[in-house]
Write a protein that holds these residues in place. Structure first.
Motif, PDB file in Angstrom:
ATOM      1  N   THR A 179       7.481   3.218  -2.712  1.00  0.00           N
ATOM      2  CA  THR A 179       7.170   4.180  -1.649  1.00  0.00           C
ATOM      3  C   THR A 179       6.136   5.335  -2.353  1.00  0.00           C
ATOM      4  O   THR A 179       5.208   5.506  -1.894  1.00  0.00           O
ATOM      5  CB  THR A 179       8.229   5.091  -0.782  1.00  0.00           C
ATOM      6  OG1 THR A 179       8.750   3.900  -0.271  1.00  0.00           O
ATOM      7  CG2 THR A 179       7.633   5.715   0.171  1.00  0.00           C
ATOM      8  N   ALA A 180       6.685   5.691  -3.301  1.00  0.00           N
ATOM      9  CA  ALA A 180       6.063   6.863  -4.056  1.00  0.00           C
ATOM     10  C   ALA A 180       4.635   6.357  -4.787  1.00  0.00           C
ATOM     11  O   ALA A 180       3.639   6.942  -4.637  1.00  0.00           O
ATOM     12  CB  ALA A 180       6.877   7.455  -5.100  1.00  0.00           C
ATOM     13  N   ARG A 181       4.716   5.114  -5.371  1.00  0.00           N
ATOM     14  CA  ARG A 181       3.748   4.529  -5.932  1.00  0.00           C
ATOM     15  C   ARG A 181       2.512   4.046  -5.055  1.00  0.00           C
ATOM     16  O   ARG A 181       1.554   4.527  -5.221  1.00  0.00           O
ATOM     17  CB  ARG A 181       4.111   3.234  -6.643  1.00  0.00           C
ATOM     18  CG  ARG A 181       2.812   2.298  -7.530  1.00  0.00           C
ATOM     19  CD  ARG A 181       3.308   0.936  -7.622  1.00  0.00           C
ATOM     20  NE  ARG A 181       3.597   0.196  -6.378  1.00  0.00           N
ATOM     21  CZ  ARG A 181       4.410  -0.978  -6.522  1.00  0.00           C
ATOM     22  NH1 ARG A 181       4.809  -1.546  -7.504  1.00  0.00           N
ATOM     23  NH2 ARG A 181       4.659  -1.521  -5.403  1.00  0.00           N
ATOM     24  N   ASP A 182       3.020   3.660  -3.691  1.00  0.00           N
ATOM     25  CA  ASP A 182       1.887   3.259  -2.840  1.00  0.00           C
ATOM     26  C   ASP A 182       1.415   4.699  -2.184  1.00  0.00           C
ATOM     27  O   ASP A 182       0.047   4.462  -2.018  1.00  0.00           O
ATOM     28  CB  ASP A 182       2.731   2.443  -1.861  1.00  0.00           C
ATOM     29  CG  ASP A 182       3.167   0.864  -2.009  1.00  0.00           C
ATOM     30  OD1 ASP A 182       2.784   0.510  -3.402  1.00  0.00           O
ATOM     31  OD2 ASP A 182       3.960   0.286  -1.493  1.00  0.00           O
ATOM     32  N   ALA A 183       2.278   5.498  -1.997  1.00  0.00           N
ATOM     33  CA  ALA A 183       1.677   6.630  -1.199  1.00  0.00           C
ATOM     34  C   ALA A 183       0.517   7.521  -2.358  1.00  0.00           C
ATOM     35  O   ALA A 183      -0.660   7.849  -1.793  1.00  0.00           O
ATOM     36  CB  ALA A 183       2.866   7.602  -1.214  1.00  0.00           C
ATOM     37  N   GLN A 184       0.670   7.443  -3.669  1.00  0.00           N
ATOM     38  CA  GLN A 184      -0.033   7.845  -4.720  1.00  0.00           C
ATOM     39  C   GLN A 184      -1.256   7.105  -4.784  1.00  0.00           C
ATOM     40  O   GLN A 184      -2.476   7.759  -4.584  1.00  0.00           O
ATOM     41  CB  GLN A 184       0.686   7.904  -5.855  1.00  0.00           C
ATOM     42  CG  GLN A 184      -0.092   8.587  -7.061  1.00  0.00           C
ATOM     43  CD  GLN A 184      -0.503  10.032  -6.851  1.00  0.00           C
ATOM     44  OE1 GLN A 184       0.048  10.761  -6.059  1.00  0.00           O
ATOM     45  NE2 GLN A 184      -1.541  10.578  -7.548  1.00  0.00           N
ATOM     46  N   HIS A 185      -0.977   5.745  -4.795  1.00  0.00           N
ATOM     47  CA  HIS A 185      -2.553   4.922  -4.678  1.00  0.00           C
ATOM     48  C   HIS A 185      -3.268   5.138  -3.446  1.00  0.00           C
ATOM     49  O   HIS A 185      -4.422   5.447  -3.649  1.00  0.00           O
ATOM     50  CB  HIS A 185      -2.146   3.429  -4.892  1.00  0.00           C
ATOM     51  CG  HIS A 185      -1.492   3.078  -6.213  1.00  0.00           C
ATOM     52  ND1 HIS A 185      -1.030   1.961  -6.313  1.00  0.00           N
ATOM     53  CD2 HIS A 185      -1.344   3.973  -7.271  1.00  0.00           C
ATOM     54  CE1 HIS A 185      -0.373   1.975  -7.630  1.00  0.00           C
ATOM     55  NE2 HIS A 185      -0.780   2.929  -8.144  1.00  0.00           N
ATOM     56  N   ALA A 186      -2.721   5.437  -2.403  1.00  0.00           N
ATOM     57  CA  ALA A 186      -3.519   5.704  -1.272  1.00  0.00           C
ATOM     58  C   ALA A 186      -4.178   7.079  -1.193  1.00  0.00           C
ATOM     59  O   ALA A 186      -5.406   6.972  -0.919  1.00  0.00           O
ATOM     60  CB  ALA A 186      -2.477   5.714   0.023  1.00  0.00           C
ATOM     61  N   TYR A 187      -3.436   8.032  -1.829  1.00  0.00           N
ATOM     62  CA  TYR A 187      -4.001   9.234  -1.985  1.00  0.00           C
ATOM     63  C   TYR A 187      -5.139   9.243  -3.024  1.00  0.00           C
ATOM     64  O   TYR A 187      -6.158   9.747  -2.762  1.00  0.00           O
ATOM     65  CB  TYR A 187      -2.907  10.422  -2.614  1.00  0.00           C
ATOM     66  CG  TYR A 187      -3.562  11.489  -2.431  1.00  0.00           C
ATOM     67  CD1 TYR A 187      -4.399  12.501  -1.827  1.00  0.00           C
ATOM     68  CD2 TYR A 187      -3.455  12.189  -3.925  1.00  0.00           C
ATOM     69  CE1 TYR A 187      -4.998  13.740  -1.963  1.00  0.00           C
ATOM     70  CE2 TYR A 187      -4.028  13.532  -4.121  1.00  0.00           C
ATOM     71  CZ  TYR A 187      -4.662  14.253  -3.197  1.00  0.00           C
ATOM     72  OH  TYR A 187      -5.454  15.488  -3.279  1.00  0.00           O
ATOM     73  N   GLN A 188      -4.931   8.595  -4.115  1.00  0.00           N
ATOM     74  CA  GLN A 188      -6.040   8.486  -5.089  1.00  0.00           C
ATOM     75  C   GLN A 188      -7.445   7.731  -4.684  1.00  0.00           C
ATOM     76  O   GLN A 188      -8.359   8.093  -4.899  1.00  0.00           O
ATOM     77  CB  GLN A 188      -5.369   7.912  -6.221  1.00  0.00           C
ATOM     78  CG  GLN A 188      -4.595   8.488  -7.222  1.00  0.00           C
ATOM     79  CD  GLN A 188      -5.080   9.713  -7.683  1.00  0.00           C
ATOM     80  OE1 GLN A 188      -6.311   9.706  -7.943  1.00  0.00           O
ATOM     81  NE2 GLN A 188      -4.168  10.753  -7.842  1.00  0.00           N
ATOM     82  N   ALA A 189      -6.905   6.667  -3.980  1.00  0.00           N
ATOM     83  CA  ALA A 189      -8.183   6.150  -3.043  1.00  0.00           C
ATOM     84  C   ALA A 189      -8.773   6.934  -2.271  1.00  0.00           C
ATOM     85  O   ALA A 189     -10.114   6.864  -2.079  1.00  0.00           O
ATOM     86  CB  ALA A 189      -7.568   4.833  -2.375  1.00  0.00           C
TER      87      ALA A 189
END
Length: 279
Positions: A179-189
């Motif tokens: 969850t944390a990884r996917d949320a961070q990737h979405a924010y970086q994108a």
């Protein structure tokens, strides 16, 4: 010029001089634009909310080496187009020359040409904290010495990659990891998308620019929501991680990690005087 004479044996009587850099915090107004170079070697790619710095200040590293020279990437490092768009990641051991140093929203960046084949590639931007810099031109330096430096930093990068892989495997047991990884990737994108939208908007005029500005403002609200989600997920991830610390002995016992560390130590010996100290 802050550079230490290293006394290496070089072709045609040339000398390798290791570039120095300033690691003291510098205070300036923060950059509020959507674009800008960001160095994000964060291992798992999961960002944890940080304490806000003092108002109107940021901490950055200024490069005090020469304005031109050459260098080698110390470990896996992001690299950028001249407009600040991230292009990918370079492995440790990548050779480059540079012909300018510029400030960015984080640290100083070097304007580089990569030397990976018959023809130079670039220009690209590299964060000054991700490289080992040297004065002069690698073409005038003993080829064996350059190869030895590249071998050391290649192994340094592989060692860091192996350690990161072991840590990620251990952290994957964290119930909040995905969850944390996917949320961070979405924010970086979203950061990259906002930067692209701003660059496109700046090339427009009149009604088209106004429409693009409205779209960017609307997207900023979406981006704020993504950041909130990423911060919450990262906080939950960190809380579990702090309660279940990694066992350093278990990581150190990995046979591949041990072999890479031994190889790197051997590769270090002939060029130890040319390897910059850790900040």
């Amino acid at each position: 010029m802050l550079a230490a004479l290293c006394g290496a044996a070089l072709a045609a009587g040339a000398q390798v001089r290791r570039s120095s850099r300033n690691v003291q915090p510098l205070t300036r107004r923060p950059d509020t634009g959507a674009s800008g170079v960001q160095s994000d070697n964060t291992g798992l790619g999961v960002a944890v909310p940080k304490k806000e710095p003092a108002a109107e200040t940021v901490t950055r590293v200024a490069y005090l080496g020469p304005r031109t020279g050459w260098g080698i990437v110390k470990s896996a490092s992001p690299y950028y187009a001249p407009d600040g768009k991230r292009l990918g990641t370079l492995p440790g051991g990548t050779l480059f020359t540079y012909n300018n140093v510029k400030p960015s929203s984080r640290n100083d960046v070097l304007v580089c040409l990569l030397r990976r084949g018959a023809k130079p590639e670039g220009p690209f931007l590299l964060d000054c904290t991700d490289i080992a810099g040297y004065e002069g031109d690698p073409a005038t330096v003993d080829a064996e010495l350059v190869a030895q430096l590249q071998r050391y930093f290649t192994l340094n990068g592989r060692l860091a990659e192996r350690r990161a892989a072991l840590e990620e495997a251990a952290y994957a047991k964290n119930p909040h990891f995905e969850t944390a990884r996917d949320a961070q990737h979405a924010y970086q994108a979203s950061i990259e998308k906002a930067a692209d939208m701003e660059r496109e908007m700046n090339g427009l005029t009149g009604a088209r620019k106004s429409k693009a500005l409205d779209a960017l403002r609307a997207f900023k609200y979406e981006q704020a929501a993504l950041k909130t989600q990423a911060d919450r997920a990262a906080a939950a991830y960190k809380a579990w991680k702090d309660a279940h610390p990694l066992d350093p002995a278990a990581l150190a016992a990995d046979s591949r990690l041990q072999a890479l560390r031994a190889e790197r130590e051997e590769a270090r010996k002939p060029v130890a005087h040319l390897i910059p100290d850790a900040p």
